[in-house]
Design an enzyme around this catalytic site. Structure first.
Site, PDB file in Angstrom:
ATOM      1  N   HIS A 131       2.815  37.619 -49.338  1.00 52.86           N
ATOM      2  CA  HIS A 131       2.736  36.782 -48.150  1.00 52.86           C
ATOM      3  C   HIS A 131       3.575  37.408 -47.030  1.00 52.86           C
ATOM      4  CE1 HIS A 131       1.983  32.890 -46.202  1.00 52.86           C
ATOM      5  NE2 HIS A 131       3.147  33.095 -45.614  1.00 52.86           N
ATOM      6  N   SER A 171      -0.682  32.025 -42.167  1.00 56.11           N
ATOM      7  CA  SER A 171       0.142  31.048 -42.860  1.00 56.11           C
ATOM      8  C   SER A 171       0.085  29.695 -42.156  1.00 56.11           C
ATOM      9  CB  SER A 171       1.570  31.593 -42.980  1.00 56.11           C
ATOM     10  OG  SER A 171       2.341  30.838 -43.874  1.00 56.11           O
ATOM     11  N   ASP A 206       1.234  35.781 -53.709  1.00 51.22           N
ATOM     12  CA  ASP A 206       1.500  34.814 -52.645  1.00 51.22           C
ATOM     13  C   ASP A 206       1.336  33.410 -53.201  1.00 51.22           C
ATOM     14  OD1 ASP A 206       1.583  33.231 -50.355  1.00 51.22           O
ATOM     15  OD2 ASP A 206      -0.011  34.308 -49.311  1.00 51.22           O
TER      16      ASP A 206
END
Length: 315
Positions: free
Chosen positions: A287, A162, A257
């Site tokens: 995610h 991320s 996501d």
């Protein structure tokens, strides 16, 4: 999505929804950090043994940077190992060494490399580009201290998930432009690569899948003290003038996501620039998957596969 949501991921999301707790975007950054780390302990696997784990203090651009250094199970102290620097996720606002300790241990053991997990400065106390500066400084330090760390300076990789994957991409770009240190491989797990525009997956997955549209705006609002920074390639590496001569990459994305398209677009841009890319899509996953491996077994399998790609890239 034509693929149904993974059953274990759905259970985690249902548990979060049933908790009655406010979402992180409704909290102060300090409270969000506590909630995130507390939640991870309930949903991630137990830390597995490694040959060595110790905290270090590195010189940084604004003071010392804390990092945690791991050597894989079965390695010996004088063995020269490849190194992977790991930059944790958390929207540049949350996340720490403790929350990512289990994952870094697994990565070290499965890839057979040393891992240096970097506790870079967080926003809003230290907004963009503080995290970038810290991560690049840590990478430079590790290369310079290769003899002391018993690592091979020619076999250094960067990895992250991320926000951390965003930082890994930018470190690769900075290292290429500075012609040092040499980065051999990059592992990008559901990366954020363009903060200046909204993708179709960001609209499609804006609600109900842990990383919401509101939470993304919360993170970016704290990280980018000036909205114009969104087009800076150090925040949005997809907008870098060129992506040629970057290290080979493993890129992983999840179907449910908001950042799915960010990873897809960056992988495609790397390929167009002639960079070798191993691309993995987990169409039924959410995610943050890798931080939830105690509740979602598929996370461990996916990390093991990425670790093998990293190991091959560091041969």
């Amino acid at each position: 999505m034509s693929t149904p949501l993974n059953a274990q991921a759905k259970q985690v999301l249902d548990l979060m929804a049933a908790s009655g707790q406010p979402t992180m975007d409704q909290m102060s950054p300090t409270d969000a950090r506590i909630a995130f780390t507390t939640g991870l302990k309930m949903l991630q696997s137990k830390p597995e043994p490694v040959a060595e784990s110790r905290d270090l203090r590195l010189p940084g651009p604004a003071g010392e940077i804390t990092a945690r250094y791991y050597r894989p199970h079965g390695s010996v102290p004088e063995e020269l190992l490849p190194l992977c620097l790991y930059f944790h996720g958390g929207g540049f606002v949350i996340g720490d060494l403790e929350g990512y300790d289990p994952m870094c241990r697994q990565l070290a053991n499965r890839a057979g490399c040393a891992v240096l997990s970097v506790d870079y400065r967080l926003a809003p106390e230290a907004p963009f580009p503080a995290a970038v500066d810290d991560c690049f400084a840590a990478t430079q330090w590790a290369a310079a201290k290769s003899a002391e760390l018993k690592i091979d300076a020619n076999r250094i990789a960067v990895a992250g998930d991320s926000a951390g994957a965003n930082l890994a991409t930018v470190v690769c770009l900075l290292a290429r432009d500075a012609e040092a240190p040499k980065i051999a491989y990059q592992v990008l797990i559901y990366p954020v690569t363009d903060m200046a525009g909204e993708t179709e997956s960001a609209r499609r997955n804006a609600e109900g899948y842990f990383l919401t549209g509101d939470l993304m705006r919360y993170f970016l609002g704290h990280y980018l003290s000036d909205p114009s920074h969104a087009t800076d390639w150090r925040a949005s590496p997809l907008r870098a003038p060129k992506l040629k001569r970057l290290p080979p990459a493993s890129v992983l994305v999840c179907g449910f996501d908001p950042l799915h398209d960010d990873g897809v677009r960056y992988a495609e841009a790397l390929k167009r620039a002639g960079v070798p890319v191993t691309f993995t899509e987990l169409p039924d996953q959410i995610h943050g998957l890798f931080s939830l491996d105690g509740a979602i077994p598929a996370a461990g399998e996916a990390l093991a596969a990425l670790a093998l790609e990293l190991k091959a890239g560091l041969q």
